[in-house]
Design an enzyme around this catalytic site. Sequence first.
Site, PDB file in Angstrom:
ATOM      1  CD  GLU A 161       4.020  -8.000  -2.861  1.00  0.00           C
ATOM      2  OE1 GLU A 161       4.003  -8.605  -4.158  1.00  0.00           O
ATOM      3  OE2 GLU A 161       3.875  -6.907  -2.741  1.00  0.00           O
TER       4      GLU A 161
ATOM      5  CD  GLU B 295      -0.295  -6.989  -2.791  1.00  0.00           C
ATOM      6  OE1 GLU B 295       0.287  -8.003  -3.054  1.00  0.00           O
ATOM      7  OE2 GLU B 295       0.269  -5.735  -3.061  1.00  0.00           O
TER       8      GLU B 295
ATOM      9  CG  ASP C 180       7.885  -7.236  -3.331  1.00  0.00           C
ATOM     10  OD1 ASP C 180       9.177  -6.594  -2.807  1.00  0.00           O
ATOM     11  OD2 ASP C 180       7.075  -6.271  -3.563  1.00  0.00           O
TER      12      ASP C 180
ATOM     13  CD  GLU D  18       8.391  -6.469  -6.700  1.00  0.00           C
ATOM     14  OE1 GLU D  18       7.385  -7.341  -7.337  1.00  0.00           O
ATOM     15  OE2 GLU D  18       7.645  -5.526  -6.215  1.00  0.00           O
TER      16      GLU D  18
ATOM     17  CG  ASP E  43       8.158  -1.986  -6.652  1.00  0.00           C
ATOM     18  OD1 ASP E  43       7.699  -0.872  -7.385  1.00  0.00           O
ATOM     19  OD2 ASP E  43       7.413  -2.643  -5.603  1.00  0.00           O
TER      20      ASP E  43
ATOM     21  CE  LYS F 238       4.069  -1.545  -7.297  1.00  0.00           C
ATOM     22  NZ  LYS F 238       4.927  -1.328  -6.303  1.00  0.00           N
TER      23      LYS F 238
ATOM     24  CG  HIS G 252      -1.499  -5.852  -7.571  1.00  0.00           C
ATOM     25  ND1 HIS G 252      -2.289  -6.850  -6.709  1.00  0.00           N
ATOM     26  CD2 HIS G 252      -0.314  -6.177  -7.434  1.00  0.00           C
ATOM     27  CE1 HIS G 252      -1.328  -7.311  -5.896  1.00  0.00           C
ATOM     28  NE2 HIS G 252      -0.145  -7.134  -6.281  1.00  0.00           N
TER      29      HIS G 252
ATOM     30  CE  LYS H  65       4.357  -6.992  -7.090  1.00  0.00           C
ATOM     31  NZ  LYS H  65       4.930  -6.970  -5.961  1.00  0.00           N
TER      32      LYS H  65
HETATM   33  O1  LIG Z   1       5.724  -3.345  -3.327  1.00  0.00           O
HETATM   34  C1  LIG Z   1       4.786  -3.756  -4.354  1.00  0.00           C
HETATM   35  O2  LIG Z   1       5.330  -4.410  -5.245  1.00  0.00           O
HETATM   36  C2  LIG Z   1       3.229  -3.422  -4.312  1.00  0.00           C
HETATM   37  C3  LIG Z   1       2.383  -4.404  -4.872  1.00  0.00           C
HETATM   38  O3  LIG Z   1       2.126  -5.613  -4.513  1.00  0.00           O
HETATM   39  O4  LIG Z   1       2.815  -2.960  -2.933  1.00  0.00           O
HETATM   40  P1  LIG Z   1       2.377  -1.552  -2.891  1.00  0.00           P
HETATM   41  O5  LIG Z   1       1.196  -1.212  -3.959  1.00  0.00           O
HETATM   42  O6  LIG Z   1       1.946  -1.263  -1.422  1.00  0.00           O
HETATM   43  O7  LIG Z   1       3.476  -0.351  -3.142  1.00  0.00           O
HETATM   44 MG   LIG Z   2       7.158  -4.325  -4.776  1.00  0.00          MG
END
Ligand SMILES: O=C(O)[C@@H](CO)OP(=O)(O)O
Ligand SMILES: [Mg+2]
Length: 432
Positions: A173, A214, A251, A295, A322, A347, A375, A398
Amino acid sequence: MNSRSVIRGVVAQEILDSRGNPTVAVTVTLVNGIVATACVPSGASRGIREALELRDGDAKRYGGKGVLKAVANVNKIIAPKLRGKSPAEQREIDTLLCALDGTETKAKLGANAILGVSMAVCRAAAQASGIPLYAHLRRLHGAKARAPFVLPVPMMNVLNGGAHSTNNVDFQEFMLFPIGAPTLSEALRYGAETFHTLKKLLQKRGLVTAVGDEGGFAPNLKSNDEAVAIIVEAIRGAGYTPGKDIAIALDPAASEFFDEGSYVFKKTDGSRKTPADMIALYRQWVRKYPIVSLEDGMGEEDRDGWRAITKALGKKLQLVGDDNFVTNPKIFAEGIRDGIANAILIKLNQIGTVSETLATIALAQKNGYGAVISHRSGETEDTFIADLAVGTCAGQIKTGSLCRSERVAKYNRILAIERELGTKARFGQPAA
Ligand SMILES: O=C(O)[C@@H](CO)OP(=O)(O)O
Ligand SMILES: [Mg+2]
């Protein structure tokens, strides 16, 4: 709340997410006629210690029908236990859901089953109290009722790579982070204008403008570096000053390309990098580009790498955990003790209940860590996270790019909250 505000029924059904995969929606009905629905998202680059959702890939356990199993668990096991309970008792209900499941990872009933119920209960309680969801979440979070709400600074993911696209970019990302915008609506305008400028730039270079999961563009590029360079060019092209008006948040989702102690750029050139090489690369990028937030710069299994990057860059950069923290208060507390990162990604479905999510945010806020509400790459039209960001005053969100409705729905919800709150809200700023 009176006795007519208790739960009459809980019903789950299978719906589709933004990748066209099945997921869970739960509707809670109260005796007084209030109806509230919540939909559960799903990730692609998941942390290994996330709560376990029952997905259709669980072929061995459920004959490939994991989501239907989660739906049945809500309808047959959870629903009878919630009848007659007050939705205002979020913590009590979430504790009951965890007890009904009985596993550390919510593997029995499924984190997707449990989360759908937890969120729908929360929404029903807000409606029963006659207040917006963000205001109800603030009450649950225990924040002072008179402090101003904080509208989050958006991280808008305009270029996708990694597990979210089939292009050749390793990092997942590349996000616009309009830290200089005076208001939320202006921040989104900065982002949208830059997004459109980026599209023209890509077209001019003969690059593909199809988008990833995304909603960010997913062109084939010569290097990960080129992705950042072209975004900086787009920021300038849209008339903004990189770093002042709009900074960059990344990210890389490094767990995805961490392999036996090294980071392997499988999608670009196949090169192998040591953890120290990665830190050197980020350091070089931070000098060259207006990057302020990083991230998952290191893989979740690379604890030493995380320690090293926090030491090397933690004063200059927001380092968001994360995959390594998975919104789990216990796991996050270990990370805090270990001095790893200085911010956490939040999340809901990584942990599986609203109460535990709020506990993790509270832990971040108490320990001076930033909290970025997020998200998943597989999303739905549900905008719960917009209210969560405002209600907890997290200050950052985000939720993807600006051309896919499941992402834009969240931004539009925050715009509606901005209009509703007027001067009772301020526009947030990241901690770093
Ligand atoms: O890695 C992330 O931060 C997420 C969201 O952008 O991706 P995923 O939902 O695929 O884990
Ligand atoms: Mg992530």
